[in-house]
Design an enzyme around this catalytic site. Sequence first.
Site, PDB file in Angstrom:
ATOM      1  N   ARG A  92      11.072  22.830  53.710  1.00 67.61           N
ATOM      2  CA  ARG A  92      10.077  22.209  54.585  1.00 67.61           C
ATOM      3  C   ARG A  92       9.182  23.301  55.142  1.00 67.61           C
ATOM      4  O   ARG A  92       9.656  24.411  55.435  1.00 67.61           O
ATOM      5  CB  ARG A  92      10.741  21.526  55.796  1.00 67.61           C
ATOM      6  CG  ARG A  92      11.674  20.424  55.492  1.00 67.61           C
ATOM      7  CD  ARG A  92      10.979  19.125  55.214  1.00 67.61           C
ATOM      8  NE  ARG A  92      10.150  18.639  56.321  1.00 67.61           N
ATOM      9  CZ  ARG A  92       9.239  17.681  56.190  1.00 67.61           C
ATOM     10  NH1 ARG A  92       9.022  17.139  55.016  1.00 67.61           N
ATOM     11  NH2 ARG A  92       8.534  17.272  57.223  1.00 67.61           N
ATOM     12  N   ILE A  93       7.923  22.977  55.333  1.00 67.38           N
ATOM     13  CA  ILE A  93       7.024  23.902  56.024  1.00 67.38           C
ATOM     14  C   ILE A  93       7.285  23.754  57.521  1.00 67.38           C
ATOM     15  O   ILE A  93       7.331  22.627  58.032  1.00 67.38           O
ATOM     16  CB  ILE A  93       5.555  23.577  55.680  1.00 67.38           C
ATOM     17  CG1 ILE A  93       5.312  23.863  54.201  1.00 67.38           C
ATOM     18  CG2 ILE A  93       4.601  24.356  56.571  1.00 67.38           C
ATOM     19  CD1 ILE A  93       3.990  23.336  53.685  1.00 67.38           C
ATOM     20  N   HIS A 110      12.810  33.994  49.974  1.00 70.41           N
ATOM     21  CA  HIS A 110      11.951  33.370  48.965  1.00 70.41           C
ATOM     22  C   HIS A 110      12.248  33.980  47.597  1.00 70.41           C
ATOM     23  O   HIS A 110      12.309  35.218  47.479  1.00 70.41           O
ATOM     24  CB  HIS A 110      10.475  33.589  49.335  1.00 70.41           C
ATOM     25  CG  HIS A 110       9.541  32.961  48.352  1.00 70.41           C
ATOM     26  ND1 HIS A 110       9.355  31.598  48.285  1.00 70.41           N
ATOM     27  CD2 HIS A 110       8.769  33.490  47.371  1.00 70.41           C
ATOM     28  CE1 HIS A 110       8.498  31.323  47.313  1.00 70.41           C
ATOM     29  NE2 HIS A 110       8.124  32.455  46.740  1.00 70.41           N
ATOM     30  N   VAL A 145       2.312  29.717  54.362  1.00 68.89           N
ATOM     31  CA  VAL A 145       3.422  29.445  53.434  1.00 68.89           C
ATOM     32  C   VAL A 145       3.780  30.749  52.726  1.00 68.89           C
ATOM     33  O   VAL A 145       3.000  31.260  51.916  1.00 68.89           O
ATOM     34  CB  VAL A 145       3.026  28.360  52.402  1.00 68.89           C
ATOM     35  CG1 VAL A 145       4.141  28.164  51.380  1.00 68.89           C
ATOM     36  CG2 VAL A 145       2.715  27.051  53.111  1.00 68.89           C
ATOM     37  N   ASP A 146       4.927  31.303  53.076  1.00 66.59           N
ATOM     38  CA  ASP A 146       5.435  32.540  52.461  1.00 66.59           C
ATOM     39  C   ASP A 146       4.486  33.724  52.665  1.00 66.59           C
ATOM     40  O   ASP A 146       4.365  34.595  51.802  1.00 66.59           O
ATOM     41  CB  ASP A 146       5.715  32.321  50.958  1.00 66.59           C
ATOM     42  CG  ASP A 146       6.741  31.228  50.721  1.00 66.59           C
ATOM     43  OD1 ASP A 146       7.665  31.097  51.542  1.00 66.59           O
ATOM     44  OD2 ASP A 146       6.627  30.504  49.716  1.00 66.59           O
TER      45      ASP A 146
END
Length: 207
Positions: A92-93, A110, A145-146
């Site tokens: 989930r973000i 990740h 995101v990442d």
Amino acid sequence: MTLALGVLVSGSGSNLEAILEAIARRELDAEVRLVVSNKRGAFALERAARRDVPTAFVDHEAFPTREAFDADVVSRLRGRGVEAVVLAGFMRIVTPVLLEAFPDRVVNIHPALLPAFPGVPGPRQALEYGVKVAGCTVHMVDAGVDTGPIVAQAAVPVLAGDTEASLAARLLREEHRILPRALAWLARGELVVERGAGRPRVRVPAS
Ligand code: GRF
């Protein structure tokens, strides 16, 4: 001081297991106070329960917004005295609601060598691109995101005949090594986020 961790999961929980094993081996001075899954029946919940770690299933579909979901998770984590949060296969973000509750204390693993191949699925993206070296990254989580500052990385070769599953398995072995090590640094207060000109960076101990 033993670091009180909350671990957010969605799947198998092998990274959670690696954290719990590192704690048991006394390589990581931490205690997992709560494991939260947004997936009912995630195997990670069973792994936690087997080790008597408290668990919660929080169904993200029951909340109108990401922020409302995160607020519920934050209140559960706070209720257990959690000081730092690990996203260990949490699909989930997360929103500023979580990030602002635990500033510079949210860590993600990740399965790619960031900044290459953010998002999912890291191993498939690496194979499709044809890279010869793949890897995994532990990073502090920011609102992207990442995109947050990198804490630790490990590289693995991409071998002829690799499938997404074989590469993911090779990556997981490295994830299980670097995530607990990064958390040990965090627990010892050895991770420093430096905010100067340019991107924030994480200073880590010399190894
Ligand atoms: C790992 O590859 C992690 O990097 C990614 O999701 C996978 C989770 O594996 N974010 P597990 O649930 O820890 O076994």
